[in-house]
Scaffold this motif. Structure first.
Motif, PDB file in Angstrom:
ATOM      1  N   ALA A 592       1.238  -1.170  -0.039  1.00 48.20           N
ATOM      2  CA  ALA A 592      -0.568  -0.141  -0.310  1.00 48.20           C
ATOM      3  C   ALA A 592       0.542   1.217  -0.084  1.00 48.20           C
ATOM      4  O   ALA A 592       2.132   1.304   0.483  1.00 48.20           O
ATOM      5  CB  ALA A 592      -1.457  -0.005   1.301  1.00 48.20           C
ATOM      6  N   LEU A 593       0.596   2.633  -0.305  1.00 46.47           N
ATOM      7  CA  LEU A 593       1.064   3.529  -0.608  1.00 46.47           C
ATOM      8  C   LEU A 593       0.225   4.214   0.660  1.00 46.47           C
ATOM      9  O   LEU A 593      -0.958   5.365  -0.146  1.00 46.47           O
ATOM     10  CB  LEU A 593       0.643   4.472  -2.477  1.00 46.47           C
ATOM     11  N   SER A 594       0.929   5.038   1.684  1.00 46.38           N
ATOM     12  CA  SER A 594      -0.074   5.420   2.554  1.00 46.38           C
ATOM     13  C   SER A 594       1.221   6.200   3.471  1.00 46.38           C
ATOM     14  O   SER A 594       1.671   6.071   4.435  1.00 46.38           O
ATOM     15  CB  SER A 594      -0.419   4.862   3.717  1.00 46.38           C
ATOM     16  N   GLY A 595       1.558   7.206   2.512  1.00 46.67           N
ATOM     17  CA  GLY A 595       2.968   8.245   3.870  1.00 46.67           C
ATOM     18  C   GLY A 595       3.803   7.229   3.646  1.00 46.67           C
ATOM     19  O   GLY A 595       4.716   7.048   4.349  1.00 46.67           O
ATOM     20  N   GLY A 596       4.182   6.864   2.393  1.00 44.79           N
ATOM     21  CA  GLY A 596       5.261   5.613   2.743  1.00 44.79           C
ATOM     22  C   GLY A 596       4.871   4.501   1.749  1.00 44.79           C
ATOM     23  O   GLY A 596       3.361   4.329   1.958  1.00 44.79           O
ATOM     24  N   LEU A 597       6.223   3.073   1.625  1.00 44.39           N
ATOM     25  CA  LEU A 597       5.281   2.078   0.260  1.00 44.39           C
ATOM     26  C   LEU A 597       5.602   1.400   2.044  1.00 44.39           C
ATOM     27  O   LEU A 597       6.346   0.738   3.088  1.00 44.39           O
ATOM     28  CB  LEU A 597       6.592   1.527  -0.085  1.00 44.39           C
TER      29      LEU A 597
END
Length: 615
Positions: A592-597
């Motif tokens: 997931a991409l959410s404030g970083g990988l």
């Protein structure tokens, strides 16, 4: 009671799971950057001060703090004296960050500026509005003559707003009512030199906020922020070459914020629709100003620079994949750094070597990861698009996302693409979807050589297209009104209309579910419960459905703050909150991409940062 219609979808049983994210990404909480040379610089933020000796490639911890630090400054006459501040605390080093001493003031520290290693000033008070309108009723000025060991309050005629020294004894101070004062004796006395006037459209009780940036004993720049509205703020830039007389050199008026403050007259416009940080190069005629526009392409920040004292400005395009500009520092007219926020409290340091025309990420570039889209073909091999400063970078990982290599570029610059979706079916075969609101159009590119080359597909087209495959052959491309399907991996596409005899009841507000059936994917056991989910949640926004084989599927939840996942063909679904933009290759391995990988190896129950170690 009449029996329930068989065509009415039933509510599936969905288990709610809160995503547990372990560790923190590189760049979390950073707030300020200041460089003293092309090699030496500092960053401050989430209880930490970092230092680099190689231009930002590697940062090491210079100090830990008990508060979150929000600002950095370097003394005008000696680069060995560095100050950092946050909350009520001021940290000062007189040996280039090797040792730090701390002091506390009664109110929140807003700014610290040292003229010499011993003489410095601080402004404290409650945080006001960005426009500065009557925002500083309790702000006060403090002075130290022993390098920050002790601070004494200095009376001022009006609450101070900004202070900046251009030499050991010469500096300027702006106040909340628009006055600008100058001192030539290290702040022992101050003389009023000018007041930034209001425009006819401004209320006399609403004065502009003046932020000062001294370059020498005679030269100082003033960024003047006026009204605000509709996520916009009007602003002007003034400059003095003799310390007392000020002339406008740049101004931006906006529809939402009104005219530029200070009656600037006819001068060049500034970047964006609201101002960001400003940086000047000491003793020169160079200045750089960042501006922000929340609706601009792959990012929100663009910069303008001048090398001739503001007589003319170079306006550069929006920084690709840039977020909101937080802090900026230049050591020459060409070399500078910009601390950029991409959201979720994540910050990236960008560097320019051409005055702001182009930027590249230098922190945390040692551990790059894609920021636009990611697609994995198995538990080890994945592809990604975009790094800060370069929206078109194509990356590949061979170890589950732990490390990435830039292998090329995707075709983005010519068309000004805005959003991207990456879908790789095998290591060689993949697709890239771009959607642009201006013009309202979508493009789908295909690669058959692992991203080395891309071909624009003639069909499908339209706007707001999303691409979904259940394997390597069956897929759909759809938007709210049009649907295309392929059964041979994208070699050919056929368009199918929503008013199909197969599903005459299907409303146009359910394009994702329509896409499932129109592609001939109804044989999947999960199709029925997925249809029920869309209807029961009444969203119609499930345009990011993904599949991994015949048992695993996922889609954003109704709130768009999590996603729904099934690993058993649709019998049960988990609503995982706190993660978005996901991709799975089986029921356990996902990203997931959410404030970083982020990566999960247990079906989304726990997540770790795949490529961002803690500094």
């Amino acid at each position: 009671m009449a029996p329930k219609s068989s065509s009415t979808p039933s509510q599936p049983i969905i288990q709610s799971v809160v995503a547990s994210i372990h560790g923190q990404p590189y760049g979390k909480g950073l707030q300020a950057v200041r460089f003293v040379s092309s090699t030496t610089g500092y960053m401050a933020g989430n209880g930490i001060i970092l230092k680099t000796a190689d231009g930002g490639q590697i940062f090491t911890t210079a100090a830990h703090a008990s508060v979150n630090l929000t600002g950095l400054s370097v003394a005008r006459t000696t680069t060995a004296t560095v100050a950092a501040w946050g909350n009520h605390s001021i940290l000062v080093s007189h040996n280039s960050g090797s040792n730090w001493s701390a002091s506390t003031l009664p109110h929140t520290v807003q700014q610290v500026d040292f003229a010499t290693s011993s003489i410095g000033f601080a402004i404290t008070g409650h945080q006001g509005s960005p426009a500065g309108y009557a925002a500083f009723p309790a702000w006060v000025l403090w002075r130290t003559i022993d390098g920050g060991a002790h601070w004494i309050q200095v009376p001022t005629s009006s609450p101070p707003a900004s202070i900046s020294f251009g030499a050991a004894s010469v500096g300027w101070m702006s106040t909340a009512n628009g006055d600008i004062f100058r001192t030539v004796n290290s702040g022992q006395t101050w003389s009023l030199v000018t007041q930034i006037p209001t425009t006819n459209a401004e209320s006399t009780s609403l004065k502009p906020f003046v932020s000062l940036h001294a370059a020498s004993a005679q030269i100082c720049w003033a960024l003047v922020v006026g009204g605000s509205g509709m996520n916009q703020a009007s602003y002007s830039v003034f400059r003095t070459t003799n310390g007392t007389n000020w002339s406008p050199v740049l101004a931006t008026s906006t529809a939402g914020a009104g005219p530029a403050p200070g009656n600037p007259g006819k001068v060049p416009p500034g970047p964006g629709s609201s101002p960001g940080p400003m940086a000047v190069v000491g003793g020169s005629s160079s200045a750089v100003l960042a501006g922000e526009c929340r609706a601009c392409g792959f990012g929100t920040t663009s910069v303008s620079s001048t090398q001739n004292a503001g007589a003319s400005w170079n306006n550069f395009p929006t920084i690709q994949n840039g977020g909101a500009s937080i802090s900026m520092s230049f050591v020459s007219p060409s070399e500078g750094w910009l601390l950029d926020s991409s959201g979720a409290d994540i910050f990236t340091l960008l560097q320019t070597l051409d005055g702001g025309s182009t930027w590249k990420e230098v922190y945390p570039m040692a551990h790059p990861h894609p920021v636009n889209s990611v697609s994995f073909v198995n538990a080890q091999v994945g592809y990604g698009v975009g790094v800060p400063g370069d929206a078109g970078a194509l990356l590949k990982s061979d170890n589950g996302g732990h490390t990435w290599s830039e292998i090329g570029h995707v075709p983005t610059a010519a068309n000004g693409f805005v959003t991207a979706q990456l879908v790789f079916l095998t290591e060689q075969h993949g697709f890239l979807v771009y959607n642009s609101p201006s013009p309202n159009k979508s493009w789908i590119y295909e690669t058959n050589d692992g991203g080395a080359s891309w071909t624009l597909l003639k069909n499908p087209n339209g706007y707001g297209v999303s691409l979904t495959f259940t394997g390597t052959q069956d897929g759909v491309a759809f938007n709210q009104t049009q649907h295309w399907a392929t059964t041979n991996g994208g070699k050919t596409w056929f368009q199918v209309h929503l008013k199909s005899p197969w599903l005459p009841w299907l409303p146009a507000s359910d394009p994702a579910v329509a896409g499932l059936y129109l592609a001939g994917l109804a044989h999947l056991t999960m199709a029925k419960t997925l249809t029920d989910i869309v209807h029961s949640q009444n969203s119609g926004q499930y345009d990011q459905i993904g599949f991994a084989g015949s048992q695993v599927a996922w889609t954003p939840d109704q709130s768009q703050t999590g996603f729904l996942l099934t690993t058993d063909g649709g019998a049960k679904w988990s609503n995982i909150h706190g993660v978005s933009n996901v991709d799975f290759v089986n029921g356990e391995d996902g990203w997931a991409l959410s404030g970083g990988l982020l990566r999960t190896t247990n079906g989304g129950k726990t997540w770790t940062y795949a490529s961002h170690p803690t500094p």
